[in-house]
Design a protein around this motif. Structure first.
Motif, PDB file in Angstrom:
ATOM      1  N   SER A   1       0.847  -1.199   0.000  1.00  0.00           N
ATOM      2  CA  SER A   1       0.000   0.000   0.000  1.00  0.00           C
ATOM      3  C   SER A   1       0.877   1.243   0.000  1.00  0.00           C
ATOM      4  O   SER A   1       2.086   1.161  -0.215  1.00  0.00           O
ATOM      5  CB  SER A   1      -0.918  -0.026   1.225  1.00  0.00           C
ATOM      6  OG  SER A   1      -0.157   0.250   2.378  1.00  0.00           O
TER       7      SER A   1
ATOM      8  N   GLY B   1       3.934   1.821  -2.621  1.00  0.00           N
ATOM      9  CA  GLY B   1       2.979   2.838  -3.092  1.00  0.00           C
ATOM     10  C   GLY B   1       3.586   4.234  -3.010  1.00  0.00           C
ATOM     11  O   GLY B   1       3.382   5.079  -3.892  1.00  0.00           O
ATOM     12  N   GLU B   2       4.369   4.438  -1.931  1.00  0.00           N
ATOM     13  CA  GLU B   2       5.060   5.716  -1.754  1.00  0.00           C
ATOM     14  C   GLU B   2       6.058   5.923  -2.904  1.00  0.00           C
ATOM     15  O   GLU B   2       6.205   7.042  -3.412  1.00  0.00           O
ATOM     16  CB  GLU B   2       5.818   5.596  -0.430  1.00  0.00           C
ATOM     17  CG  GLU B   2       6.108   6.849   0.296  1.00  0.00           C
ATOM     18  CD  GLU B   2       6.792   6.493   1.641  1.00  0.00           C
ATOM     19  OE1 GLU B   2       6.641   5.370   2.165  1.00  0.00           O
ATOM     20  OE2 GLU B   2       7.497   7.385   2.136  1.00  0.00           O
TER      21      GLU B   2
ATOM     22  N   GLY C   1       0.250   6.146  -8.216  1.00  0.00           N
ATOM     23  CA  GLY C   1       0.189   4.752  -8.666  1.00  0.00           C
ATOM     24  C   GLY C   1      -0.617   4.560  -9.948  1.00  0.00           C
ATOM     25  O   GLY C   1      -0.085   4.083 -10.962  1.00  0.00           O
TER      26      GLY C   1
ATOM     27  N   GLY D   1      -4.020  -4.106  -0.382  1.00  0.00           N
ATOM     28  CA  GLY D   1      -3.541  -2.716  -0.354  1.00  0.00           C
ATOM     29  C   GLY D   1      -3.656  -2.086  -1.739  1.00  0.00           C
ATOM     30  O   GLY D   1      -3.826  -2.786  -2.745  1.00  0.00           O
TER      31      GLY D   1
ATOM     32  N   SER E   1      -4.137  -3.274  -6.796  1.00  0.00           N
ATOM     33  CA  SER E   1      -4.989  -3.073  -7.970  1.00  0.00           C
ATOM     34  C   SER E   1      -4.155  -2.942  -9.246  1.00  0.00           C
ATOM     35  O   SER E   1      -4.703  -2.897 -10.345  1.00  0.00           O
ATOM     36  CB  SER E   1      -5.906  -1.858  -7.786  1.00  0.00           C
ATOM     37  OG  SER E   1      -5.163  -0.759  -7.364  1.00  0.00           O
TER      38      SER E   1
HETATM   39  O1  KG4 Z   1      -4.136   0.971   0.502  1.00  0.00           O
HETATM   40  P1  KG4 Z   1      -4.204   2.380   0.042  1.00  0.00           P
HETATM   41  O2  KG4 Z   1      -5.467   2.871  -0.578  1.00  0.00           O
HETATM   42  O3  KG4 Z   1      -3.867   3.348   1.210  1.00  0.00           O
HETATM   43  C1  KG4 Z   1      -2.910   3.034   2.181  1.00  0.00           C
HETATM   44  O4  KG4 Z   1      -3.242   2.307   3.157  1.00  0.00           O
HETATM   45  O5  KG4 Z   1      -1.746   3.457   1.966  1.00  0.00           O
HETATM   46  O6  KG4 Z   1      -2.975   2.551  -0.980  1.00  0.00           O
HETATM   47  C2  KG4 Z   1      -2.725   3.769  -1.631  1.00  0.00           C
HETATM   48  C3  KG4 Z   1      -1.486   3.589  -2.494  1.00  0.00           C
HETATM   49  C4  KG4 Z   1      -0.992   4.878  -3.131  1.00  0.00           C
HETATM   50  O7  KG4 Z   1       0.414   4.962  -2.935  1.00  0.00           O
HETATM   51  C5  KG4 Z   1      -1.329   4.719  -4.603  1.00  0.00           C
HETATM   52  O8  KG4 Z   1      -0.443   5.409  -5.467  1.00  0.00           O
HETATM   53  C6  KG4 Z   1      -1.217   3.219  -4.759  1.00  0.00           C
HETATM   54  O9  KG4 Z   1      -1.773   2.682  -3.578  1.00  0.00           O
HETATM   55  N1  KG4 Z   1      -1.966   2.703  -5.927  1.00  0.00           N
HETATM   56  C7  KG4 Z   1      -1.389   2.100  -6.989  1.00  0.00           C
HETATM   57  C8  KG4 Z   1      -2.436   1.784  -7.911  1.00  0.00           C
HETATM   58  N2  KG4 Z   1      -3.619   2.210  -7.360  1.00  0.00           N
HETATM   59  C9  KG4 Z   1      -3.307   2.748  -6.143  1.00  0.00           C
HETATM   60  N3  KG4 Z   1      -0.113   1.808  -7.254  1.00  0.00           N
HETATM   61  C10 KG4 Z   1       0.182   1.193  -8.410  1.00  0.00           C
HETATM   62  N4  KG4 Z   1      -0.748   0.888  -9.334  1.00  0.00           N
HETATM   63  C11 KG4 Z   1      -2.053   1.155  -9.135  1.00  0.00           C
HETATM   64  N5  KG4 Z   1      -2.973   0.821 -10.069  1.00  0.00           N
END
Ligand code: KG4
Ligand code: ZN
Length: 353
Positions: free
Chosen positions: A146, A173-174, A190, A290, A294
């Protein structure tokens, strides 16, 4: 058993009604993301204020979509950590107040653990969701990816787990969000990186994979720096050139190639380690959880490279939602986990699994 799940740890105010941990009767998500976009990241004060405005309408909508009133709800579960302090407080105070006045048992759940439980939701009448057909089996290997966490966790049973590895610096994700910023793409990065990567050559640049002492640990800050150095090199500058001015000098194809090459290596890194753990522990199921779960490149690489069938849940259940909180609340309730005291439940912004 019907549980009202409440999630407010970051910028999503999310509420769902979940029956028996698997049947999603409603799933309402109000996001304040567009208010943060112009700052390039979540502003905690804005997120907290938005939760205050959104939470009661979200609860009412979740009950109404589920065709439930309070007498149909058996318990409330709420995320009490990890997350932003002010954001968590709104969800927790609301859940505690409702538990007292509606006389419902209250379960406090860990946000990161809850992400895994999105995979236990296998049934819904809500439009358009593509869910897993079956619940995962134990022992269960979870890859949690995430914006705040990156870890590999082996679950022997509900609540009985071992952390195999975690990130030593940035979450994956960061890293997506930071690379998106270098390329001048909006927040959250992301989905924007994933979209741009489709137009690029994922072998254009060979970015490094971090070598870790514990083979299941992760590190993404070196990859992010390698991306910045390559971008600076592409525009004929050195490491002194300010990162915020790089994007305007990169061409469209250069940006797409960087996005694709970064995404390939970031995803390959987590897939490599998932395969190592799969071979070492022979779990009966693998789940990904997380926001980054997706990502379609992640799903493609796992399906191609893993020696077992893996099934994925709807992308809307990978990013923050109340359904996962309602699902975990059910399994905690049936495992006879201690009920939270609504008069003394505190938020824990730094809670870890
Ligand atoms: O789980 P989440 O909604 O929130 C947290 O608990 O952090 O995750 C958000 C993270 C963000 O860094 C976003 O850029 C990433 O998930 N993200 C993705 C995608 N959709 C969301 N990263 C890569 N590819 C995606 N399709
Ligand atoms: Zn999350």
């Amino acid at each position: 058993m019907r549980i009202l799940g409440i999630e407010s740890s970051c910028d999503e105010t999310a509420v769902a009604v979940i029956e028996d941990g698997t049947n999603m009767l409603s799933n309402v998500v109000a996001s304040s993301m567009n208010l943060h976009a112009k700052y390039g990241g979540v502003i905690p004060e804005i997120a907290a204020r938005s939760h205050i405005e959104a939470i009661i309408p979200a609860i009412e909508a979740a009950l109404s979509d589920a065709e439930c009133n309070w007498s149909d709800i058996d318990a409330i579960s709420v995320t009490y950590g990890a997350g932003l302090s002010g954001s968590l407080l709104v969800g927790v105070m609301t859940a505690c107040t409702l538990a007292i006045i509606k006389k419902k048992p209250l379960y406090s759940v860990n946000h990161v653990e809850a992400h895994v439980y999105a995979n236990f939701i296998t049934k819904t009448n809500l439009d358009g969701y593509v869910l897993r057909e079956r619940r995962p089996l134990f022992p269960l290997l979870a890859l949690i990816v995430s914006g705040g966490h990156t870890q590999l966790v082996l679950f022997k049973d509900h609540g009985d787990y071992q952390i195999l590895g975690r990130t030593r610096d940035d979450a994956i994700g960061e890293a997506f969000d930071k690379v998106a910023k270098i390329l001048g793409l909006g927040y959250p990065g992301g989905p924007n990186i994933a979209k741009l990567a489709q137009e690029g050559d994922s072998k254009a640049y060979l970015f490094p994979k971090a070598k870790m002492t514990n083979k299941y640990d992760f590190s993404f800050s070196g990859l992010k720096t390698a991306v910045l150095r390559e971008a600076q090199k592409q525009i004929g500058q050195d490491f002194n050139f300010p990162s915020k001015n790089v994007a305007e000098r990169l061409s469209g194809p250069q940006k797409a190639n960087i996005a694709a090459s970064f995404q390939r290596i970031a995803i390959e890194t987590v897939v490599d380690k998932t395969i190592l753990a799969f071979e070492a522990f022979s779990p009966k199921s693998i789940v990904i959880a997380g926001g980054v779960a997706s990502n379609l490149e992640l799903r493609r690489q796992l399906t191609d490279r893993l020696a077992i069938d893996i099934s994925y849940t709807d992308p809307r259940l990978c990013t923050d939602n109340g359904a996962m909180v309602g699902a975990l609340g059910y399994f905690e309730a049936t495992a006879k986990k201690e009920i939270a005291d609504p008069y003394s439940l505190h938020t824990q912004p730094n809670l870890s699994m």
